[in-house]
Motif scaffolding. Structure first.
Motif, PDB file in Angstrom:
ATOM      1  N   ARG A  36      -3.274   3.422  -6.244  1.00  0.00           N
ATOM      2  CA  ARG A  36      -4.149   2.803  -5.243  1.00  0.00           C
ATOM      3  C   ARG A  36      -4.012   1.297  -5.329  1.00  0.00           C
ATOM      4  O   ARG A  36      -3.873   0.750  -6.422  1.00  0.00           O
ATOM      5  CB  ARG A  36      -5.592   3.183  -5.492  1.00  0.00           C
ATOM      6  N   LEU A  37      -4.086   0.663  -4.161  1.00  0.00           N
ATOM      7  CA  LEU A  37      -3.967  -0.788  -4.095  1.00  0.00           C
ATOM      8  C   LEU A  37      -5.172  -1.363  -3.378  1.00  0.00           C
ATOM      9  O   LEU A  37      -5.608  -0.821  -2.365  1.00  0.00           O
ATOM     10  CB  LEU A  37      -2.688  -1.178  -3.343  1.00  0.00           C
ATOM     11  N   ARG A  38      -5.715  -2.435  -3.944  1.00  0.00           N
ATOM     12  CA  ARG A  38      -6.771  -3.218  -3.297  1.00  0.00           C
ATOM     13  C   ARG A  38      -6.244  -4.631  -3.130  1.00  0.00           C
ATOM     14  O   ARG A  38      -5.627  -5.189  -4.047  1.00  0.00           O
ATOM     15  CB  ARG A  38      -8.028  -3.267  -4.170  1.00  0.00           C
ATOM     16  N   ALA A  65      -3.234  -3.161  -8.234  1.00  0.00           N
ATOM     17  CA  ALA A  65      -2.676  -1.813  -8.078  1.00  0.00           C
ATOM     18  C   ALA A  65      -2.891  -1.052  -9.382  1.00  0.00           C
ATOM     19  O   ALA A  65      -2.659  -1.581 -10.467  1.00  0.00           O
ATOM     20  CB  ALA A  65      -1.187  -1.875  -7.744  1.00  0.00           C
ATOM     21  N   HIS A 120       0.842  -1.212   0.000  1.00  0.00           N
ATOM     22  CA  HIS A 120       0.000   0.000   0.000  1.00  0.00           C
ATOM     23  C   HIS A 120       0.870   1.253   0.000  1.00  0.00           C
ATOM     24  O   HIS A 120       0.625   2.192  -0.763  1.00  0.00           O
ATOM     25  CB  HIS A 120      -0.924   0.020   1.224  1.00  0.00           C
TER      26      HIS A 120
END
Length: 163
Positions: free
Chosen positions: A141-143, A155, A132
């Motif tokens: 942004r990273l999930r 990402a 992150h």
């Protein structure tokens, strides 16, 4: 374990290169190896295959981005593959990198094989937090989270770096 050791040495080398960059005015700083790039992903995948993962890499031919974002993608893939091996064992993982319209990476594993029960890894690691932070430093942004029986990391980076 050899893959984890190799990763540790790579990260130490990266840290050494970062310190050398901070000493840019120091003529006595030794030259470092270049940071990993998107073009280095096939070699990373090969090493993870030898550790037991089945990995499908989808990387556009001649994929490029700025060096910072390429390094972030490389480290996200590296950490996600290491986590898949650690938590799911000899599973199938898909790594997909795209550069159009912007840089994105998705790493999805299929979870443990039927009957392959893995002990939960001890808490306290910093892998997801580090991913992150690295992605956020590049304005992305990273999930990360469960995806069916497996786990997925995604990402996305803006067309330009952070302002």
């Amino acid at each position: 374990m050899l893959a984890v050791e190799a990763t540790g040495w790579q990260v130490l080398g990266e840290l050494r290169r970062t310190v050398n960059l901070l000493r840019a005015g120091d003529d006595h700083a030794p030259p470092g190896n270049p940071s990993p790039r998107l073009a280095d992903l096939p070699a990373l995948v090969t090493s993870m295959r030898s550790a037991g993962l089945t990995v499908d890499l989808r990387l556009p031919e001649h994929a490029e981005a700025d060096p910072g974002r390429e390094l972030a993608v490389y480290r996200v893939v590296q950490e996600a593959l290491t986590n898949s091996l650690r938590h799911a064992g000899e599973t199938h993982v898909t790594v997909r990198v795209s550069t159009e319209p912007h840089l994105e990476v998705a790493v999805t594993d299929s979870g443990p094989r039927h009957g392959d029960v893995r002990e939960p890894a001890p808490r306290g690691g910093h892998g997801l937090i580090g991913m992150h932070e690295r992605v956020a430093m590049c304005g992305g942004r990273l999930r990360a989270g469960p995806h069916g029986p497996g786990f997925a990391v995604h990402a996305a980076f803006p067309a330009e770096g952070p302002r």
